[in-house]
Design an enzyme around this catalytic site. Sequence first.
Site, PDB file in Angstrom:
ATOM      1  N   GLU A   1       0.893  -1.375   0.124  1.00  0.00           N
ATOM      2  CA  GLU A   1      -0.168  -0.068  -0.088  1.00  0.00           C
ATOM      3  C   GLU A   1       0.892   1.305   0.125  1.00  0.00           C
ATOM      4  O   GLU A   1       0.619   2.268   0.789  1.00  0.00           O
ATOM      5  CB  GLU A   1      -1.171  -0.241   0.943  1.00  0.00           C
TER       6      GLU A   1
ATOM      7  N   GLU B   1      -5.051  -8.082  -2.111  1.00  0.00           N
ATOM      8  CA  GLU B   1      -5.943  -8.158  -0.598  1.00  0.00           C
ATOM      9  C   GLU B   1      -7.082  -7.512  -0.890  1.00  0.00           C
ATOM     10  O   GLU B   1      -7.485  -6.677  -1.197  1.00  0.00           O
ATOM     11  CB  GLU B   1      -4.696  -7.292   0.086  1.00  0.00           C
TER      12      GLU B   1
END
Length: 527
Positions: A200, A318
């Site tokens: 991220e 994810e």
Amino acid sequence: MHRTIGFVSFFLSLLLFSSFSLSLGDKVTVSVKAVTTIAKTDDSFICATIDWWPKEKCNYDMCPWYSSSILNLDLNNTILFNAIKAFKALRIRLGGSLEDQVVYKVGEEPATCEDFKLDKNGLFGFSEGCLSMCRWDELNAFFNKTGSILTFGLNALAGRKKAPEGNSYVGDWNTTNARQFIEYTVLKNYKVESWELGNELSGQGVSASVDPKQYGRDLIALKKLLSDIYKNSSTEPKILAPGGFFDAQWFADMLQTSGPGVVNGVTHHIYNLGAGVDKTLIYKIQDPYYLDQIVQTYSDIETIIQDFGPWSAAWVGESGGAYNSGGKDVSNTFADSFWYLDQLGMVTTFNHKVFCRQALIGGNYALLNTTTFIPNPDYYSALLWHRLMGPGVLHTTHNGSPYLRAYAHCSKQKNGVTLLLINLSNSTSFDVSVVSDLNLYPPKIGRSLASVQEKGQREEYHLTPQGGNIQSRVMLLNGQPLNLTCSGDIPEMYPFIADAAAPLHIAPQSIAFVSFQDFKSPACARN
């Protein structure tokens, strides 16, 4: 004797379950375009993550992670072993928010190896943590025994410095510790199918971000590192990137900078249900119009890859539905399978190869209960998909309500087609007829479809919640609860056998996998 009684009881339950179809529902025709596939997934499309979060990870005055971390998960737990083993080859991603603060204790440095600790000045409120090679040995022994396919997320912030303002990190990625760790992994002959760089850090990032062109150059460095270390290996592992939220310009710049043959899987994260604390979460899961909002993202990332990185493939790296550990009494219940299976069906039509569920264990969105390891309903949804839905994706439409979701794939490792039907409505049932559309080209106006009504037999797997409560943590298969055996094994999952030409009854707030062995589908013909 006991086995005979068990089978008699099982088939009596199927006879009772079949009586559900006596009630009339809205008539719907599902059409499956059967001449060509529209996309193809990886054989191991279903994936689950194991995270770094320690027990101190808390959200909304709850701390739902317990001992589910990569560092402290009980690898001797029988249920955990059996749950992974049931897939035969479950893809597992080791990674998550804290991966960019992990040091690998290999070689002479570091001298100590400490766990993550609460630190208000650290990313996500935690200090650096450490993975010892003793623990890495234990993990690999476990995953080798279960036949798992491993992805490992590397620390992508090593060597960088935080910019004076914002959350940007600058400087080249320091490959030293990663090199030592990967060299150890190869020396021990541990099988890591793919390495992912960071978590991220794309776009504006979550707690940290890296410029896309800098990140692209770091990917080239990772490629060179892997080519060097695996030069005597028959198979070089894949590179996955960036493991973050989709930002079109950032992803395009990353792919253009890294260039052809570097990134094998473009991984993006999806939390399209919003915050886990959202009181409307249960309603979002049942709203087809809300669920469809993510479609544009899936389409956009497919386009970005086609335009800037056609050598790569899209992965959902994810996705837990609701972020910050998921929603209590929602993400771990039957209702979540409406969202989960709909996302699996939807994303495959946009050429995504893999879908990694956050998490195998840990948080409220886990496939397994975090303290007892007993499977939550989504575990069985994932296992049925894995066993029934093959890589070939077929275009599927119907003439009914948007509350009926329909997806079709070539059946896995056998002839025919498997259909996934999800009824989001709490009051309407559907009587579904399935036809095979054999038109290679769109028919001209006035021409009828060259469609064929299915014949022979079909296998039905009807999923419903115990007691009719969609927030139940017990899923029923053809009217029978899915419970572990006395020895902690995953239960057998038998289908109900029906006439393929008979209407297929889908009860309100239920899900069905339906396999047609004799489905006329040239796209699924097995040589």
